[in-house]
Each structure stands twice: as C-alpha cells, then as structure tokens.
Design a protein around this motif. Structure first.
Motif, PDB file in Angstrom:
ATOM      1  N   GLY A 134       0.818  -1.204   0.000  1.00 56.58           N
ATOM      2  CA  GLY A 134       0.000   0.000   0.000  1.00 56.58           C
ATOM      3  C   GLY A 134       0.851   1.253   0.000  1.00 56.58           C
ATOM      4  N   SER A 158      -3.696   6.005  -2.518  1.00 53.45           N
ATOM      5  CA  SER A 158      -3.136   5.697  -1.197  1.00 53.45           C
ATOM      6  C   SER A 158      -4.154   5.067  -0.257  1.00 53.45           C
ATOM      7  CB  SER A 158      -2.572   6.969  -0.557  1.00 53.45           C
ATOM      8  OG  SER A 158      -1.442   7.397  -1.271  1.00 53.45           O
ATOM      9  N   LYS A 159      -3.650   4.216   0.635  1.00 53.47           N
ATOM     10  CA  LYS A 159      -4.518   3.629   1.659  1.00 53.47           C
ATOM     11  C   LYS A 159      -4.711   4.596   2.814  1.00 53.47           C
ATOM     12  CE  LYS A 159      -4.049  -1.253   0.908  1.00 53.47           C
ATOM     13  NZ  LYS A 159      -3.563  -2.553   1.348  1.00 53.47           N
ATOM     14  N   ILE A 192      -9.893   5.852   1.538  1.00 57.56           N
ATOM     15  CA  ILE A 192      -8.679   6.397   2.173  1.00 57.56           C
ATOM     16  C   ILE A 192      -8.934   6.707   3.653  1.00 57.56           C
ATOM     17  CG2 ILE A 192      -9.062   8.848   1.609  1.00 57.56           C
ATOM     18  CD1 ILE A 192      -6.010   8.919   0.845  1.00 57.56           C
ATOM     19  N   SER A 215      -2.969  -3.582  10.365  1.00 56.18           N
ATOM     20  CA  SER A 215      -2.582  -4.003   9.005  1.00 56.18           C
ATOM     21  C   SER A 215      -1.535  -5.105   9.037  1.00 56.18           C
ATOM     22  CB  SER A 215      -2.043  -2.808   8.206  1.00 56.18           C
ATOM     23  OG  SER A 215      -3.026  -1.812   8.137  1.00 56.18           O
TER      24      SER A 215
END
Ligand code: MG
Ligand code: ZN
Length: 219
Positions: A134, A158-159, A192, A215
């Motif tokens: 990511g 983007s995450k 996002i 994550s």
C-alpha cells in the motif's frame, strides 16, 4: 511511435520486478508500505518517531530513497532500525528493481514491517509500482489544503493520508482547512483513511499506530 514502445518496455520491466517483490513479501507474510510526499512534509520524522514509539511492539526496517546523500538514513540509523539507503542519482522516484536489491540487504525475516521512504515528489513516484502492499501519502499543513485537488494521483491511490505538522495550526501560523483536504481526498478515494498528526508533538500518532498494527496482523 518508437518513443511509446520504449516507454512501454520500461514500464513492463518495472512491473516485472514489482511482481517479484510482491511474491517475495507474500511468501514471508511481510507488510511493506510506500510513503510518498513532496520534499519537507516530514516523512523521515514520522518514520523515526514511529520506529521508536513502537519499538517494544514491532520491528521495522526502512528503505530510504533520496536523489543524493544519506542524511535521512543516518536519522533512521540513530533509532537502531535496519535501514538501506538508495541514491537515485537524479531520478525523481524509486523503481521496483531498487527495492528488490534493498529487500535482499534487509533482515526481512526478523522484521514485522518494511517502510519505504520514496524520493520527495508528490507526482511521479505514484506511477511506479514497487510491489508494496500500500501507499501512504503524507501532506503537511504547511503545503496548503489545495494539494489533493491539484495532485489527485497519489491521493486516489493511497490507503492512508497522514496530514502532518498539525501543531502549526495552533496559533494560526498557517491557513489550512483540514476539512477541505479531507473532503477532497475522500472524493478521490472513498476508502482512504485520513489521520491528522504531528510527528513533532506526537498528537494523533496513536491512530496511525493502530492502523499499522492492525494491518500487520491482517498481512
Ligand atoms: Mg526524508
Ligand atoms: Zn520520477
């Protein structure tokens, strides 16, 4: 005509290495994030603080991309995290083959997380896949709240968006409308996650750490 063909060849060469990196990371179950911003947004300060604040929980390795010098790598080395410096010698982005080499130099098996600090540039690095899991966009409030609207590419991909240097908002030293930046970034990218932070004072960093730890668990 020929120009287009050369462009395609370079891109597919990069994609080949990016795919190798994806496989390398997946086989080992490691999370790798690619941090992108303009110069001076505070990427290195965010990295250094994240490493030391989380040092009892996770082990982080860093790949530092810069056009020249190893000033940032030295700052990371001071945290005792393993770090590999890549000097691009003028290129304004990192490429997947450079990440492939850097991954071989890091003690990946011992790490929970690999963070890549891309070359300071809000535009070009977002076009080059590195094989990361990511992208993390960083925008400091000193740069202006119009950046998501003006440079949509990185925010769309983007995450996470880290809105850094929010300590500057106190006292009205900068005019930055957090809500405008959030609205514009979310319009480009519904998924996002946006965390206003100050890597200097530590404000808001816990939200970023929670996202990181979660994550890592999911990887
Ligand atoms: Mg830096
Ligand atoms: Zn570039």
């Amino acid at each position: 005509m020929e120009k287009i063909d050369i462009g395609r060849k370079i891109l597919s060469e990069n994609e080949k290495y990016a795919f190798e990196n994806i496989m390398f990371l997946a086989e080992r179950g490691k999370l790798c994030l690619n941090m992108i911003s303009s110069p001076g947004s505070g990427k290195t300060t965010i990295l250094a603080r994240t490493i030391s604040d989380l040092k009892d929980k996770i082990k982080i390795g860093v790949i530092e991309g810069d056009i020249q010098t190893d000033i940032d790598a030295e700052r990371i080395r001071a945290t005792e995290a393993p770090v590999v410096q890549i000097n691009t010698e003028g290129a304004c982005h990192l490429s997947a083959v450079q990440i492939s080499d850097a991954l071989k130099k890091l003690p990946v098996e011992d790490l929970d997380l690999i963070l890549i600090e891309n070359v300071g540039n809000l535009v070009c690095p977002s076009a080059f896949a590195l094989g990361e899991n990511g992208k993390i966009a960083v925008l400091s409030v000193a740069e202006g709240d119009d950046k998501p609207a003006k440079y949509p590419g990185i925010f769309a991909k983007s995450k996470v968006l880290l809105l850094n240097k929010i300590d500057l908002l106190d006292g009205g030293h900068v005019d930055f409308d957090i809500e405008r930046a959030k609205t514009d970034a979310s319009r480009l990218n519904k998924a996002i996650e946006i965390f206003p932070i100050s890597a200097k004072t530590g404000e808001g960093m816990a939200n970023w750490y929670d996202w990181l730890l979660e994550s890592i668990q999911k990887t």
